[in-house]
Every structure is written in C-alpha cells, then in structure tokens.
Scaffold this active site. Structure first.
Site, PDB file in Angstrom:
ATOM      1  N   GLY A 184       0.806  -1.216   0.000  1.00  0.00           N
ATOM      2  CA  GLY A 184       0.000   0.000   0.000  1.00  0.00           C
ATOM      3  C   GLY A 184       0.841   1.269   0.000  1.00  0.00           C
ATOM      4  O   GLY A 184       2.024   1.238  -0.310  1.00  0.00           O
ATOM      5  N   HIS A 221       2.376   4.694  -5.068  1.00  0.00           N
ATOM      6  CA  HIS A 221       2.903   5.827  -5.830  1.00  0.00           C
ATOM      7  C   HIS A 221       3.041   5.397  -7.292  1.00  0.00           C
ATOM      8  O   HIS A 221       2.697   4.253  -7.643  1.00  0.00           O
ATOM      9  CB  HIS A 221       4.235   6.309  -5.241  1.00  0.00           C
ATOM     10  CG  HIS A 221       5.220   5.195  -5.004  1.00  0.00           C
ATOM     11  ND1 HIS A 221       5.793   4.493  -6.029  1.00  0.00           N
ATOM     12  CD2 HIS A 221       5.696   4.636  -3.866  1.00  0.00           C
ATOM     13  CE1 HIS A 221       6.606   3.578  -5.534  1.00  0.00           C
ATOM     14  NE2 HIS A 221       6.557   3.635  -4.215  1.00  0.00           N
ATOM     15  N   GLU A 222       3.577   6.318  -8.096  1.00  0.00           N
ATOM     16  CA  GLU A 222       3.718   6.055  -9.538  1.00  0.00           C
ATOM     17  C   GLU A 222       4.455   4.744  -9.833  1.00  0.00           C
ATOM     18  O   GLU A 222       4.183   4.076 -10.822  1.00  0.00           O
ATOM     19  CB  GLU A 222       4.498   7.193 -10.206  1.00  0.00           C
ATOM     20  CG  GLU A 222       3.743   8.506 -10.275  1.00  0.00           C
ATOM     21  CD  GLU A 222       2.516   8.404 -11.169  1.00  0.00           C
ATOM     22  OE1 GLU A 222       2.621   7.793 -12.238  1.00  0.00           O
ATOM     23  OE2 GLU A 222       1.457   8.918 -10.758  1.00  0.00           O
ATOM     24  N   GLY A 223       5.421   4.424  -8.977  1.00  0.00           N
ATOM     25  CA  GLY A 223       6.191   3.195  -9.175  1.00  0.00           C
ATOM     26  C   GLY A 223       5.280   1.973  -9.153  1.00  0.00           C
ATOM     27  O   GLY A 223       5.352   1.108 -10.031  1.00  0.00           O
ATOM     28  N   HIS A 224       4.393   1.922  -8.130  1.00  0.00           N
ATOM     29  CA  HIS A 224       3.451   0.787  -8.056  1.00  0.00           C
ATOM     30  C   HIS A 224       2.535   0.770  -9.286  1.00  0.00           C
ATOM     31  O   HIS A 224       2.256  -0.281  -9.856  1.00  0.00           O
ATOM     32  CB  HIS A 224       2.562   0.905  -6.812  1.00  0.00           C
ATOM     33  CG  HIS A 224       3.289   0.779  -5.515  1.00  0.00           C
ATOM     34  ND1 HIS A 224       3.493   1.839  -4.674  1.00  0.00           N
ATOM     35  CD2 HIS A 224       3.849  -0.300  -4.913  1.00  0.00           C
ATOM     36  CE1 HIS A 224       4.133   1.430  -3.603  1.00  0.00           C
ATOM     37  NE2 HIS A 224       4.380   0.152  -3.712  1.00  0.00           N
ATOM     38  N   ASP A 247      13.699  -2.795  -5.033  1.00  0.00           N
ATOM     39  CA  ASP A 247      13.993  -3.857  -4.064  1.00  0.00           C
ATOM     40  C   ASP A 247      14.687  -4.983  -4.825  1.00  0.00           C
ATOM     41  O   ASP A 247      14.112  -6.066  -5.026  1.00  0.00           O
ATOM     42  CB  ASP A 247      12.695  -4.347  -3.415  1.00  0.00           C
ATOM     43  CG  ASP A 247      12.004  -3.239  -2.648  1.00  0.00           C
ATOM     44  OD1 ASP A 247      12.609  -2.700  -1.714  1.00  0.00           O
ATOM     45  OD2 ASP A 247      10.866  -2.884  -3.002  1.00  0.00           O
ATOM     46  N   SER A 281       7.471   4.376  -0.713  1.00  0.00           N
ATOM     47  CA  SER A 281       6.440   4.793   0.242  1.00  0.00           C
ATOM     48  C   SER A 281       7.090   5.507   1.426  1.00  0.00           C
ATOM     49  O   SER A 281       6.479   6.359   2.065  1.00  0.00           O
ATOM     50  CB  SER A 281       5.668   3.576   0.741  1.00  0.00           C
ATOM     51  OG  SER A 281       5.189   2.859  -0.368  1.00  0.00           O
ATOM     52  N   ARG A 282       8.339   5.158   1.719  1.00  0.00           N
ATOM     53  CA  ARG A 282       9.028   5.761   2.863  1.00  0.00           C
ATOM     54  C   ARG A 282       9.391   7.231   2.635  1.00  0.00           C
ATOM     55  O   ARG A 282       9.650   7.953   3.597  1.00  0.00           O
ATOM     56  CB  ARG A 282      10.311   4.988   3.178  1.00  0.00           C
ATOM     57  CG  ARG A 282      10.039   3.632   3.773  1.00  0.00           C
ATOM     58  CD  ARG A 282      11.282   2.775   3.757  1.00  0.00           C
ATOM     59  NE  ARG A 282      10.960   1.413   4.144  1.00  0.00           N
ATOM     60  CZ  ARG A 282      11.200   0.895   5.342  1.00  0.00           C
ATOM     61  NH1 ARG A 282      11.793   1.606   6.256  1.00  0.00           N
ATOM     62  NH2 ARG A 282      10.867  -0.347   5.615  1.00  0.00           N
TER      63      ARG A 282
HETATM   64  O1  PAF Z   1       7.829  -5.002  -1.780  1.00  0.00           O
HETATM   65  C1  PAF Z   1       6.853  -5.045  -1.009  1.00  0.00           C
HETATM   66  O2  PAF Z   1       6.016  -4.150  -0.979  1.00  0.00           O
HETATM   67  C2  PAF Z   1       6.720  -6.231  -0.063  1.00  0.00           C
HETATM   68  O3  PAF Z   1       7.953  -6.684   0.373  1.00  0.00           O
HETATM   69  C3  PAF Z   1       5.887  -7.372  -0.654  1.00  0.00           C
HETATM   70  C4  PAF Z   1       6.545  -7.983  -1.879  1.00  0.00           C
HETATM   71  C5  PAF Z   1       4.493  -6.880  -1.018  1.00  0.00           C
HETATM   72  C6  PAF Z   1       5.739  -8.496   0.377  1.00  0.00           C
HETATM   73  O4  PAF Z   1       5.110  -8.042   1.534  1.00  0.00           O
END
Ligand code: PAF
Length: 280
Positions: free
Chosen positions: A31, A34-37, A150, A186-187
């Site tokens: 949750g 942002h644009e990345g998601h 990540d 998000s941070r």
């Molecule tokens: O990258 C994330 O947001 C989390 O590590 C994930 C992959 C949703 C697992 O909780």
C-alpha cells in the site's frame, strides 16, 4: 474494481479466471501507492487478461514493531488510484486472515537472502518469502510483477520460485524515479524537505559510480570509497551498506568484470532508504 478480503473468495475468483482461460497478472504491495506501483500495475495489465493487486502490510517482514507501526497507510487513496489504472481485483486481507492463530510455517531462502539488507535486517526476507509464497497460492497468478528498487527482494523471490517450482513467471521492472532522481518509495513520505534534499546524494552516488566505470575504473574498493564520500559529504546520511556485487548471486566483487550491482542502504534521519543501479 472488486475488493476481496477473504482467502477462499480470492482463490475461488482466481480459479474461475483460470478455468475461463484468462491469464492472471499479480502485483503484491504494502500500500501507500505511488507512480512506481502504478507502473507495475500497468505492466501487469499488458501481460495478463486480468490484474490483481494485493495490499497487505506484512508484520512478518518488519524487524521492529516501531517500523511496522510507522509504515504509512492511506487506504482510500490507494483504492482510488488502483481503480483509475484499471485494476480488476484488490485483494485486501487482514493480518489474522493471513496469519491465523496456530500459523507455524515459514519459507527461508538462504545464500541470496544473507548479504546486503539480509545482513542488517535478520528475518526480513523470511517474512517476505513466506507472505509472497502464501499470496501466490491465494492469487494463483500466471505472472507476478516486482519493482527492482527492491533488487535483492526480486532475486530472493526468483530463487524461491525456482527452488519450490511455483508455476509462474516473475517480471522485475526498472525503478521509477522522481524528476530529481530520488527513487520512488512509500518511505519518502516520512522525509522532511531538508531530508528529502539530503537523500538525493544516493542517486548522485549511483550515477557517479556509473561514470567511473564508463571511464574505465574496475576496482571495487576505489568506486566504493568515492560512493561513501559522496553519500557522507554533506552530512545527514548514515550509510548502512554500499556494496558491489554480482547481480544474480549477490556475491561481493573486488574487481568489476561485467554488469555489477551497486546496492546502497542509508538512513536519512529516521528513514531507511535503499536504492541500486546495475553498473554496465
Ligand atoms: O515489496 C513489497 O512491498 C513487499 O515486500 C511485498 C513484496 C508486497 C511483500 O510483503
């Protein structure tokens, strides 16, 4: 957009899609989107006939309760954003739904989960691998899309998928950045304006390292020394690690001889940021 809260309903929906011959794309998130998601969701839409996004702030992957408590949440806005980009299903379970009383199984990837973030956040990737394995069994996707900010998480998930024979494809996608180079996260919402400015040294260090390689530098020690210097020059950044490693095995390298991952984790005030670049 349909919102599904229960595991059995999600599994039933996904099974029906599969029976109907539909390809399911999946974007797991925690949750605070942002644009990345959203770029991952758009990729999922291109890859699949239907796209499922999960929002679950996974307590098992946080080392400190305080970090979990401080994790930003904005559910209403997340829902609107997902609806706008054409998400088919939001899977939005509660913690007791995912970890009911008596839950006692974990997925542990070794080697690639040990260095970098794994060295500083023990148990983190155990929490990530466990929840992602569960989500794969619940959502039953054909393809799952992950962001390469990540980077180590992508490598850990790919290893898990290979080792446990999950029948799906993992699609790692490039990091989306703000116009000034800061990797979207998000941070970032927890950074003060001054801290946000300070954080730009991370992208600056990554870019400078690439310039050094382009100009012929191959010694990891020299590149890392300069990276540290750029990160700490103006103060306000506490480097957790800056590492040069093989992008598949994540083993540290002393001499660059091919594409090499430069991974950085640093604290700016109370906020832990990570970023990386594969140096070519
Ligand atoms: O990258 C994330 O947001 C989390 O590590 C994930 C992959 C949703 C697992 O909780």
């Amino acid at each position: 957009m349909r919102i599904i809260n229960h595991i059995c309903d999600m599994q039933r929906w996904s099974e029906a899609q599969r029976v109907a011959g539909k390809k399911i794309a999946f974007v797991p998130t925690m949750g605070y989107l942002h644009e990345g998601h959203l770029s991952l969701v758009l990729k999922g839409k291109k890859q699949g006939d239907v796209v499922v996004v999960s929002i679950f702030v996974n307590p098992m992957q946080f080392n400190q309760q305080s970090d979990f408590d401080k994790y930003p949440r904005k559910d209403e806005q997340d829902r609107r954003m997902l609806e706008e980009v054409g998400t088919d299903v939001l899977f939005y379970p509660t913690a007791p739904e995912i970890y009911p009383e008596g839950f006692q199984t974990a997925v542990e990837v070794s080697k690639v989960a040990d260095p970098l973030c794994g060295a500083f956040r023990p148990e983190h990737f155990r929490g990530v691998a466990t929840v992602v394995a569960k989500l794969f069994n619940i959502v039953k996707p054909h393809v799952a899309v992950f962001g390469q900010k990540d980077f180590q998480q992508c490598v850990v998930i790919q290893q898990m998928v290979k080792d446990l024979n999950f029948d799906l494809e993992i699609l790692p996608m490039p990091t989306i950045r703000e116009s000034d180079g800061l990797a979207m996260s998000s941070r970032n919402a927890r950074l003060s304006p001054a801290e946000r400015h300070t954080s730009l040294s991370i992208a600056r260090a990554l870019n400078h390292a690439q310039e050094m390689v382009t100009e012929g530098e191959r010694r990891a020690e020299i590149i890392l020394k300069t990276v540290q210097e750029i990160l700490t020059r103006e103060g306000g950044v506490r480097v957790e690690y800056a590492s040069l490693c093989h992008p598949e095995t994540l083993e540290e390298v002393t001499q660059l001889s091919g594409p090499t991952l430069l991974a950085i984790a640093a604290w700016v005030g109370e906020v832990r940021l990570i970023d990386n670049r594969v140096l070519q």
